[in-house]
Design a protein around this motif. Sequence first.
Motif, PDB file in Angstrom:
ATOM      1  N   ASP A 111       0.750  -1.033  -0.419  1.00 32.82           N
ATOM      2  CA  ASP A 111      -0.052  -0.021   0.259  1.00 32.82           C
ATOM      3  C   ASP A 111       1.030   1.030   0.096  1.00 32.82           C
ATOM      4  OD1 ASP A 111      -2.740  -1.002  -0.374  1.00 32.82           O
ATOM      5  OD2 ASP A 111      -2.802  -1.942   2.161  1.00 32.82           O
ATOM      6  N   GLU A 112       2.011   1.198   0.684  1.00 40.06           N
ATOM      7  CA  GLU A 112       3.035   2.302   0.833  1.00 40.06           C
ATOM      8  C   GLU A 112       3.923   2.778  -0.408  1.00 40.06           C
ATOM      9  OE1 GLU A 112       5.837   1.657   4.403  1.00 40.06           O
ATOM     10  OE2 GLU A 112       3.725   2.274   5.694  1.00 40.06           O
ATOM     11  N   ILE A 114       2.771   1.633  -3.687  1.00 37.28           N
ATOM     12  CA  ILE A 114       1.542   1.572  -4.442  1.00 37.28           C
ATOM     13  C   ILE A 114       1.288   3.681  -4.542  1.00 37.28           C
ATOM     14  CG2 ILE A 114      -0.655   2.033  -4.801  1.00 37.28           C
ATOM     15  CD1 ILE A 114      -0.461  -1.048  -4.664  1.00 37.28           C
ATOM     16  N   GLU A 115       1.037   3.829  -2.951  1.00 37.24           N
ATOM     17  CA  GLU A 115       1.086   5.673  -3.070  1.00 37.24           C
ATOM     18  C   GLU A 115       2.323   6.349  -2.911  1.00 37.24           C
ATOM     19  OE1 GLU A 115      -1.552   8.701  -1.841  1.00 37.24           O
ATOM     20  OE2 GLU A 115      -1.942   6.512  -1.831  1.00 37.24           O
ATOM     21  N   GLU A 116       3.586   5.648  -2.992  1.00 37.37           N
ATOM     22  CA  GLU A 116       5.030   6.438  -3.648  1.00 37.37           C
ATOM     23  C   GLU A 116       4.819   6.533  -4.527  1.00 37.37           C
ATOM     24  OE1 GLU A 116       8.123   4.299  -1.720  1.00 37.37           O
ATOM     25  OE2 GLU A 116       7.187   4.788   0.005  1.00 37.37           O
ATOM     26  N   ILE A 118       2.030   6.324  -6.904  1.00 36.89           N
ATOM     27  CA  ILE A 118       1.065   7.757  -7.188  1.00 36.89           C
ATOM     28  C   ILE A 118       1.111   9.242  -7.185  1.00 36.89           C
ATOM     29  CG2 ILE A 118      -1.622   9.020  -6.649  1.00 36.89           C
ATOM     30  CD1 ILE A 118      -2.290   5.943  -5.968  1.00 36.89           C
ATOM     31  N   LYS A 119       2.198   9.224  -6.047  1.00 36.58           N
ATOM     32  CA  LYS A 119       2.334  11.223  -5.987  1.00 36.58           C
ATOM     33  C   LYS A 119       3.618  11.038  -6.783  1.00 36.58           C
ATOM     34  CE  LYS A 119       1.588  11.101  -0.777  1.00 36.58           C
ATOM     35  NZ  LYS A 119       2.117  10.948   0.515  1.00 36.58           N
ATOM     36  N   THR A 123       1.596   6.362 -12.541  1.00 43.44           N
ATOM     37  CA  THR A 123       0.065   5.775 -12.507  1.00 43.44           C
ATOM     38  C   THR A 123       0.700   4.707 -12.673  1.00 43.44           C
ATOM     39  OG1 THR A 123      -0.626   7.308 -13.757  1.00 43.44           O
ATOM     40  CG2 THR A 123      -0.731   7.999 -12.202  1.00 43.44           C
ATOM     41  N   ALA A 126       1.614   1.932 -10.882  1.00 44.86           N
ATOM     42  CA  ALA A 126       0.508   2.313 -10.124  1.00 44.86           C
ATOM     43  C   ALA A 126      -0.291   1.331  -9.589  1.00 44.86           C
ATOM     44  CB  ALA A 126       0.312   3.651  -9.199  1.00 44.86           C
ATOM     45  N   ARG A 130      -1.906  -2.008  -8.515  1.00 52.64           N
ATOM     46  CA  ARG A 130      -2.504  -2.552  -7.285  1.00 52.64           C
ATOM     47  C   ARG A 130      -3.605  -3.709  -7.696  1.00 52.64           C
ATOM     48  NH1 ARG A 130      -4.178  -1.395  -3.252  1.00 52.64           N
ATOM     49  NH2 ARG A 130      -2.965   0.915  -3.270  1.00 52.64           N
ATOM     50  N   THR A 317      -3.324  10.581 -11.643  1.00 56.18           N
ATOM     51  CA  THR A 317      -4.730   9.382 -11.060  1.00 56.18           C
ATOM     52  C   THR A 317      -5.404   9.896 -12.964  1.00 56.18           C
ATOM     53  OG1 THR A 317      -4.479   8.941  -9.510  1.00 56.18           O
ATOM     54  CG2 THR A 317      -6.185   8.069  -9.432  1.00 56.18           C
TER      55      THR A 317
END
Length: 402
Positions: A111-112, A114-116, A118-119, A123, A126, A130, A317
Motif C-alpha cells: 500500500d505504501e 503504491i501510494e509513493e 501515485i505521488k 500511475t 501503480a 494494485r 490519477t
Amino acid sequence: MISFKNVLRKKKLSYGKYPIYLRISKDRKSLFFRTPYTADTKEWDSKKGIFNQNTANYLNKNRVLLKLIDHATSVVTELQQNKRSYTLTDIERAIRIESNPAYQNIYKFWDELIEEMIKAGRTGNAQVNRDTYNSVKKYSKKKVLNFNDITPTFLDKYEVYLRSRNGTDGGISVRMRTLRALFNFAIKRSLIKPDNYPFKSYQISKLKGRGAKRALTYDDVVKIVNKDLGEHPELVDARNYFVFSFYTRGMNYADMMKLEWKDVIDGQIYYTRSKTKANFRIKILPPVQQILNYYKEHQSGSKYIFPILLKDKMSPTQIENRKKKTLTRYNQKLKEIAKLCKIEKNVSSYVARHSYANSLKQKGISTDIISESMGHQNLAITQAYLKELDNSLVDEAMEVLL
C-alpha cells in the motif's frame, strides 16, 4: 566500540515503577528499546543491568533480558558481516523490523509503495501493482500475508491459480515480475533479508509469452494510411493516432496522449518516453505534418495536440483513468479500421510500434539503426524484439529452395 546494557529509565511511571530499556551505545550515542518489564530501585542492580534477588521470579526475568541482548548482538553481528560501516539507525531499523510483525506484512508495505508511485506520477506502475495486489489477496484469502509466506511453492500454486482463470504466460509474467519487484524494494529498504527471496528458485524466465508480437507489413500500413474514411468520420481520430505512432518510431499511446504543442519545434518533435525515460528527437515526416495540421485546425484550445486529455490540469490519477478509458475505445476502432481495410491480423495500439520495426526490417535497415530509433537500451533487446515479429523475410528466403 559498541555496548549493550539493560537500564532503568529515570522517568517514573504513574504506578510508581520505572521502565526497563535495552540500551545500545556506539560512538558515544545511544539507542533505547523498551522491554516488557518495569522495576523500582530496590529490585534493580544498576551495575549489572539485571533484577536482583528482591524481585519475584527474578531468574526468569533476567533470562528474558539476556535473550534481548543476545538478539541485539546477533543483529549487529550480521550488520558487521554485511556492511563495512553501519550506524545506530541501521541497528534500529534491523531490530524494529525483526521485532515488529507489521513490517513483515506484504499488504502494508505494498500500500505504501503504491501510494509513493501515485505521488511520483507513475500511475501506470501503480495500477499494475494494485491489480497484482488484489489478485494475490484474492488467491491467498488472508487478511495478513507476510513476506516469508511467499515461497517458491506459493508462487507455483499461484501460477496454477492464474492459469485456472485463463491466465496466459504474458499475464502471469506481469504478476510475477510485479511481485519480484516488490521483494527487491523490500530488500533494498532492509525490510526483509535476501535469504527470504523466493525468486532464486522460481524462475520467471520460463514464462515465455506476452505471446508472439504482432506486426503489419508495410503494405498493410499503407492501406490504413490511404483508406477513405469519408463514410466513417468516427474512425478518423483512431486512424490518425495509429499513423502518427507509426511515423514517430512507434510512439506509444501514453506519450502521444501527453504530447503538447510546445514539444513541436522547427520540424522536430521532442519528448521523453514514459516507460524508459529516454529522450527522443524525431523528424516530422509529411504524414505526421498532415496530422499536426489537422489538429491545429480542429484544436480545442488545450495545450495537448490530441483531443484525449481535455483539460490542461489533471492529476496523475485522472490522466491514468482517462488513458485507460480512451485506449479501450481506440483499440475497438482500430479493429473496425482493419476490417474496412480487409486486414485479418489483430490490430491494436501497440501494433503500430511493432509494425514500424517490422517495416524497417523489410526495407533492409540494419538492426543497430532500428535499435537506436526505438530507444532500446542495447542491441540484444532489438534482436529479440525483431525475432518475434513477422517472418515474411524468412518465408521469402525459403522460396529459393523451390
